[in-house]
Write a protein that holds these residues in place. Sequence first.
Motif, PDB file in Angstrom:
ATOM      1  N   TYR A 102      53.714 -14.951  22.906  1.00 56.74           N
ATOM      2  CA  TYR A 102      55.650 -14.748  22.693  1.00 56.74           C
ATOM      3  C   TYR A 102      55.480 -15.044  23.941  1.00 56.74           C
ATOM      4  O   TYR A 102      55.181 -15.578  24.633  1.00 56.74           O
ATOM      5  CB  TYR A 102      55.837 -12.626  22.411  1.00 56.74           C
ATOM      6  N   PRO A 124      58.032 -14.855  18.282  1.00 56.19           N
ATOM      7  CA  PRO A 124      56.685 -15.918  18.367  1.00 56.19           C
ATOM      8  C   PRO A 124      56.675 -17.322  19.452  1.00 56.19           C
ATOM      9  O   PRO A 124      58.806 -17.864  19.508  1.00 56.19           O
ATOM     10  CB  PRO A 124      57.051 -15.949  17.234  1.00 56.19           C
ATOM     11  N   ASP A 125      56.239 -17.822  19.940  1.00 56.17           N
ATOM     12  CA  ASP A 125      56.201 -19.215  21.068  1.00 56.17           C
ATOM     13  C   ASP A 125      55.123 -20.193  20.522  1.00 56.17           C
ATOM     14  O   ASP A 125      54.589 -20.579  21.939  1.00 56.17           O
ATOM     15  CB  ASP A 125      56.241 -18.188  22.433  1.00 56.17           C
ATOM     16  N   PRO A 177      58.399 -16.927  12.352  1.00 53.50           N
ATOM     17  CA  PRO A 177      58.715 -17.252  13.323  1.00 53.50           C
ATOM     18  C   PRO A 177      60.852 -17.058  13.580  1.00 53.50           C
ATOM     19  O   PRO A 177      61.153 -17.118  12.389  1.00 53.50           O
ATOM     20  CB  PRO A 177      58.324 -18.659  13.448  1.00 53.50           C
TER      21      PRO A 177
END
Length: 483
Positions: free
Chosen positions: A423, A395-396, A355
């Motif tokens: 994402y 990245p989420d 991340p």
Amino acid sequence: MLARLALLVVLVCALHAASPPRAAAAWSHIRVLDLGRGIEYVPDPDAREAAWDWYATHVDAMEANGPRFASEMTSRNEAIRTFAYRIDLTACQHVGCVSTNEVDEEAADLPESYYMHFSETTTLRFVGLDGETVDTVTIPGCPPSQPVRKDCRVQLWMWDDARWAFNVNDPGFQAWQADRLVESLSSDQDGLLLDEHASSISGNWYWDRQTFAVSGGGVRELDGRRPGAAASEIYQPMVTSWLTVLRARAAEAGKVVLVNAAGWLLNEPMIDQVMATRGAFTEFLHRPDQFDGGSDQYERFIELMKELAAVGGTADLSGTLCYEGPSGYDAGNYGSAAARYRMWRLASYYLVREPEGSPGTIYFNPGLCVRPGSSDPLAFTEEWLPAYEIGFGSPDGEVEVLERGSYADGSRTCRYEVFSRRYTNGLVLVRTKDSSECTNWGDASAATVSLPREMRILREDGTLSDPTSTVTIRNAEALVLVD
């Protein structure tokens, strides 16, 4: 011949014009490590220059064993990281690890405490890579009641030479080997790629692969145990201890260490080695057809990458060089089976990459097939997919299971899971090999997955499909979806 030279000049100019050398990371959305093994030795000077410039503008890290080649690459891209290939658990008896070369006097004259010794008279059969017997040798034993001697050293045959096995638990060896390996690196080399590691002593020593015991085999430093499960219980923790020492010494010098975990990556002794070095490359493993344990095994891979990045580790998601997928693998959602294979590896990288703000680095490795002596040494550039250059945010969130299900494959029932990761501007879906027995890669294995909203599939050529709210994903297939 003149036409071919003219074409080469055009390609060289095109590569220079299209990709001027960068002084920063090659891409903002992806970190790329490709070994480029052999690229240093392209014989044609114009093609060699073109190849080096291409690598300097497309990858963030690569293999460069010698200081001179590392310097060449950093002169083209000052931010590129280079890693040197080394072996650490054995000593070749001859220079260059080739049995026909002269004896390696340095290895021969090291202190006996640096080596392991047979505790009993042992006869070994050495076998070449072609399966033919190279030699049969009898080695006297040095039981605990006697001093160790050079003629009792544990011998192995690996690749093209006889080796001596290091006593990796000896403090003197650890200090000497750590200094030797780290000091072999120049200022342009960022770390070590350690090969010939495994999760068992038999794997480390190529035992029952190229070295076969006719009789004997007990090892004094392993309480007289012969190579096998019982010996591994002692030896593998020794290897982990040694790697901990090496990582600390490398860190002092600002270098990193990656151990070749290969297909053993998810075995506990290999996980210990990876976490000791805080580095791994996954030769042969990072492929859609390699996770025989299906989604459970792949989930362990996801967790290991997360743990490694969290402690500031480095991973190179290597696959298999010059490989484009298993037999029967079809195109699926892509233009060819090879594109489907490469896009799975890209999507899997995005699924496990670190991340934002992570202290670690996970590298995507495209596994380009470099053939320096071929008539077209730049053919590897055609394997680079435009899709690699398309960013869709960062990245989420964490990896989740988006879909579970099963299907019939003949008389067996195959179960699958589709992993997902959000994402900022898209979504990644990865379905690994369903199991070792479920190898139907086609439509019979397909599952329909509903998306959270309409999205577009990233194709291998960098273009996007029409918006869709559902996608079809097959056994060992993956998708990158863009909002």
